[in-house]
Design an enzyme around this catalytic site. Sequence first.
Site, PDB file in Angstrom:
ATOM      1  N   SER A 155       0.973  -0.636  -2.173  1.00 57.07           N
ATOM      2  CA  SER A 155      -0.292  -1.254  -2.565  1.00 57.07           C
ATOM      3  C   SER A 155      -0.471  -2.604  -1.874  1.00 57.07           C
ATOM      4  CB  SER A 155      -0.346  -1.366  -4.092  1.00 57.07           C
ATOM      5  OG  SER A 155      -1.634  -1.722  -4.524  1.00 57.07           O
ATOM      6  N   ASP A 254      -7.208   7.907  -5.168  1.00 56.14           N
ATOM      7  CA  ASP A 254      -7.025   6.459  -5.028  1.00 56.14           C
ATOM      8  C   ASP A 254      -8.202   5.898  -4.233  1.00 56.14           C
ATOM      9  OD1 ASP A 254      -6.191   3.855  -4.529  1.00 56.14           O
ATOM     10  OD2 ASP A 254      -4.271   4.418  -3.655  1.00 56.14           O
ATOM     11  N   HIS A 284      -3.168   6.181  -7.624  1.00 56.83           N
ATOM     12  CA  HIS A 284      -2.589   4.960  -7.077  1.00 56.83           C
ATOM     13  C   HIS A 284      -1.399   4.540  -7.946  1.00 56.83           C
ATOM     14  CE1 HIS A 284      -2.761   1.129  -4.841  1.00 56.83           C
ATOM     15  NE2 HIS A 284      -2.328   0.604  -5.979  1.00 56.83           N
TER      16      HIS A 284
END
Length: 332
Positions: A155, A254, A284
Amino acid sequence: MELGKLALEAALKAISYTQLDVRKTYKLQRKLDRVGQLSLTRLHCRAVDMEIKREDHAIPVRLFFPGGETAPEEAILFFHGGGWVTGDVDTYNRVCAVTARCTGRLVASVDYRLAPEHKFPEGLMDCYEAARYLFWNAPDVLGMGPEQISLMGDSAGGNLAAAVSLMARDRGEFSPRQQILLYPAAYNDHTEQSPYPSVRENGTDYVLTSARIREFMELYQRTPKDLQSPYFAPLLAKDFSRQPRTLVVTAQFDPLRDEGEDYGRKLREAGNEVSIYRMNGALHGFFSLPAGTSLVKKSFVILNAFLRGEAQISGEEEEHEVKEEHTLETAR
């Protein structure tokens, strides 16, 4: 089965729609992130804390050892996720310990400073300085050569890994050989005007919302000009050449999916060796799920194949099958 699926979708939508503004609640979120973390003892993983000096402060780094009688011959320099605002080495203890055990590599987790107390580029520069120090001093500190170190992040950490690689090339101070970017944030626009369909398709009902991404970026940036920096949004780079061998892993549901895959394509078009894998059915953050989860097991099949030097993990991002001959190196 269908009722269970509908119930799950309803729960995800409820969580997504009831999220509090992270700009007002980030301190509480940091505390909540620490709740329920497993201890290193229960994970059967040895960890050693060290510090790297940078100007007027020290950057904490935690080294996770995979176990066994022989010292690991390769390392992963890991940057954690959390929107540049939450997360730390403690909340990523389990993720890094499992990564060390499932890859057989030493994992060095960087506790970079967080926004909004430390805005862009402070967290990035902590990651860069930690990387430079470890690459320059790898034989003494890690017991291996710098070519044995891979960058990795999830991320916001994937964003930081990509930015460190770009900055290392631009400054010419060290050269990462390979990097693993897990569902990275790579672009600067997560509004309805984004060029990436996944922002609109997945931006409201799958926990990480496009609004939450914008809140994180607002906390991370020092001024609006930061949004135009390739070190803030790697897809804005004018030159994608001379980058590490790269694995990009994205999640189907995501909002960051398309920009992560596009970053991989940009690197490939510039002549770099790149594998792109989209994890079907995933949200995610799936890499932080328990180690026995099928998505995490599959992740380590992909990661280990990449780390072994296999030329392609799955080819183009449209091909979402893992080769059957890839075997999972599970934790003992």
